[in-house]
Design a protein around this motif. Structure first.
Motif, PDB file in Angstrom:
ATOM      1  N   GLU A 111      44.762 -16.261 -16.630  1.00 63.81           N
ATOM      2  CA  GLU A 111      45.746 -16.943 -17.498  1.00 63.81           C
ATOM      3  C   GLU A 111      45.882 -18.451 -17.168  1.00 63.81           C
ATOM      4  N   ARG A 112      45.274 -18.902 -16.367  1.00 66.35           N
ATOM      5  CA  ARG A 112      45.416 -20.551 -16.171  1.00 66.35           C
ATOM      6  C   ARG A 112      44.216 -21.174 -16.650  1.00 66.35           C
ATOM      7  N   LEU A 113      43.240 -20.560 -17.542  1.00 60.28           N
ATOM      8  CA  LEU A 113      42.306 -21.174 -18.144  1.00 60.28           C
ATOM      9  C   LEU A 113      42.493 -20.645 -19.802  1.00 60.28           C
ATOM     10  N   ILE A 114      41.852 -21.841 -20.287  1.00 62.42           N
ATOM     11  CA  ILE A 114      41.901 -21.893 -21.967  1.00 62.42           C
ATOM     12  C   ILE A 114      40.359 -22.364 -22.192  1.00 62.42           C
ATOM     13  N   PHE A 115      39.668 -21.591 -22.991  1.00 62.26           N
ATOM     14  CA  PHE A 115      38.286 -22.082 -23.511  1.00 62.26           C
ATOM     15  C   PHE A 115      38.751 -23.116 -24.731  1.00 62.26           C
ATOM     16  N   ILE A 116      38.176 -24.150 -24.729  1.00 63.84           N
ATOM     17  CA  ILE A 116      38.457 -25.166 -25.847  1.00 63.84           C
ATOM     18  C   ILE A 116      37.294 -25.610 -26.250  1.00 63.84           C
ATOM     19  N   ASN A 117      37.557 -26.613 -27.264  1.00 62.31           N
ATOM     20  CA  ASN A 117      36.192 -27.082 -28.162  1.00 62.31           C
ATOM     21  C   ASN A 117      35.538 -28.182 -27.240  1.00 62.31           C
ATOM     22  N   SER A 118      36.175 -28.943 -26.333  1.00 63.57           N
ATOM     23  CA  SER A 118      35.648 -29.847 -25.756  1.00 63.57           C
ATOM     24  C   SER A 118      36.353 -30.298 -24.382  1.00 63.57           C
TER      25      SER A 118
END
Length: 383
Positions: free
Chosen positions: A48-55
């Motif tokens: 929950e500490r991570l977010i897959f983002i676009n860059s």
């Protein structure tokens, strides 16, 4: 052309993409969440500490927004950094304050950071040059003792660690890059880590239109009634990743140990072939307990011949470069700063090709042509 970097993609990634196509769902969904869990396991942090983002760049801009930076705030960062680091600071109205680096490692020391800190310093951004962790343990302790937020630009440090602790987890916020040139790639993409739970929840909202829960906006199955109603508390944007690129990322993450091992082998081959060659200084070995991602391999030459050697190699089909042009010399960020280590490194450093697609013959060719070019240019300079 022997490229400085290139991706390693194949049948496994194609099969993962085919499965996503077959599912008829290519946006944010189960594969994105799976990739976040897998990367969290790799790092040893809570998913929950991570977010897959676009860059990773989006992660940098989110970071400065999370800290509510603005006019009157200073952010210290090494001048030898990617331009996105300074752009993310300047976009808030805060001031980038550039610090020096060690001329051999191209990483800042804690003393370099300390000299640049001002009474208005709100944050420090550290980039792990070439995937080498640098003085991160001491820098993290320095920032923690002074209540300064530490942002780790771990874009090129997907496998880098100190005593088993991964780069990106020493500070408060971090990001990794999965663009087309990185050790593992999703085409474009990045991962954002936020240590503080409340700040992490805000980051989740800012990354997706200010919506409290992404899943309620993307699928009706998440809530029993009125799934279309939104709880919005922040003005956000859309920078999240998707299942198509996440599926590629999951495969690349599984393959990463073999990628890193090949990069280590190439580094050792360069070190052996360039040992005791007059006029060529090799990069320093990582200190005990440091694990590198081997993203860059750099040599240091006489500044009088560095550019000529680069042109000679290009003529022979070998692409070399220098990253990163010191930001305090870039017109938009130009600053009257005395950074002797940065100036020295910028004048004499040249990056050689290193990626897992290089075969042994390629590596020998690069080393041989480098030695010939250096010998030729040194002789010409002395005649």
């Amino acid at each position: 052309m022997i490229n400085i970097s290139q991706p390693s993609l194949g049948a496994e990634e194609l099969e993962a993409v085919r499965e996503v196509f077959s599912s008829n769902w290519v946006g944010y969904g189960p594969r994105t969440r799976a990739f976040e869990r897998e990367f969290a396991e790799h790092l040893g942090v809570a998913p929950e500490r991570l977010i897959f983002i676009n860059s990773a760049t989006s992660g940098l801009f989110l970071s400065t927004e999370l800290l509510d930076l603005g006019p009157g705030d200073d952010v210290v960062l090494p001048s030898v950094s990617f331009v996105a680091d300074a752009n993310a600071v300047a976009a808030t109205g805060a001031r980038p304050v550039f610090c020096d680096v060690d001329p051999h490692t191209l990483n800042p020391t804690v003393a370099d950071i300390a000299r640049a800190v001002t009474p208005r310093t709100r944050a420090v951004i550290v980039l792990h040059y070439g995937g080498h962790p640098g003085d991160i343990v001491a820098i993290a302790a320095f920032c923690r003792d002074r209540g300064i937020t530490l942002i780790e630009d771990a874009s090129v440090s997907v496998a880098s660690a100190v005593d088993g602790r991964h780069c990106g987890t020493f500070g408060d916020i971090a990001m990794w890059s999965f663009d087309s040139r990185k050790v593992i790639t999703t085409g474009d993409g990045g991962m954002l880590y936020v240590r503080d739970p409340e700040l992490g929840r805000r980051a989740q909202r800012l990354a997706y239109h200010g919506v409290d829960d992404r899943s309620t906006f993307t699928t009706a199955s998440a809530v029993p009634r009125r799934w279309w109603e939104l709880a919005i508390h922040d003005v956000g944007r859309r920078v999240i990743g998707n299942d198509l690129t996440a599926a590629i990322g999951s495969v690349q993450l599984r393959r990463m140990p073999t990628f890193i091992e090949r990069r280590r082998e190439i580094t050792e081959t360069y070190n052996r072939l360039l040992r005791d060659v007059a006029g060529i200084r090799r990069p320093p070995p990582p200190p005990a307990g440091h694990t590198s991602s081997y993203y860059f391999y750099w040599v240091q030459l006489d500044p009088a011949i560095r550019d000529d050697v680069a042109e000679d190699l290009l003529d022979r089909g070998i692409y070399t470069t220098f990253r990163y042009e010191p930001l305090h010399t870039v017109p938009i960020f130009r600053a009257d700063a005395d950074l002797p280590g940065t100036a020295e490194a910028a004048a004499n450093t040249l990056l050689l090709p290193i990626h897992q697609g290089l075969d042994d013959a390629d590596v020998r060719t690069v080393a041989d042509e480098l030695c010939k070019a250096v010998e030729h240019r040194r002789a010409s300079a002395q005649s």
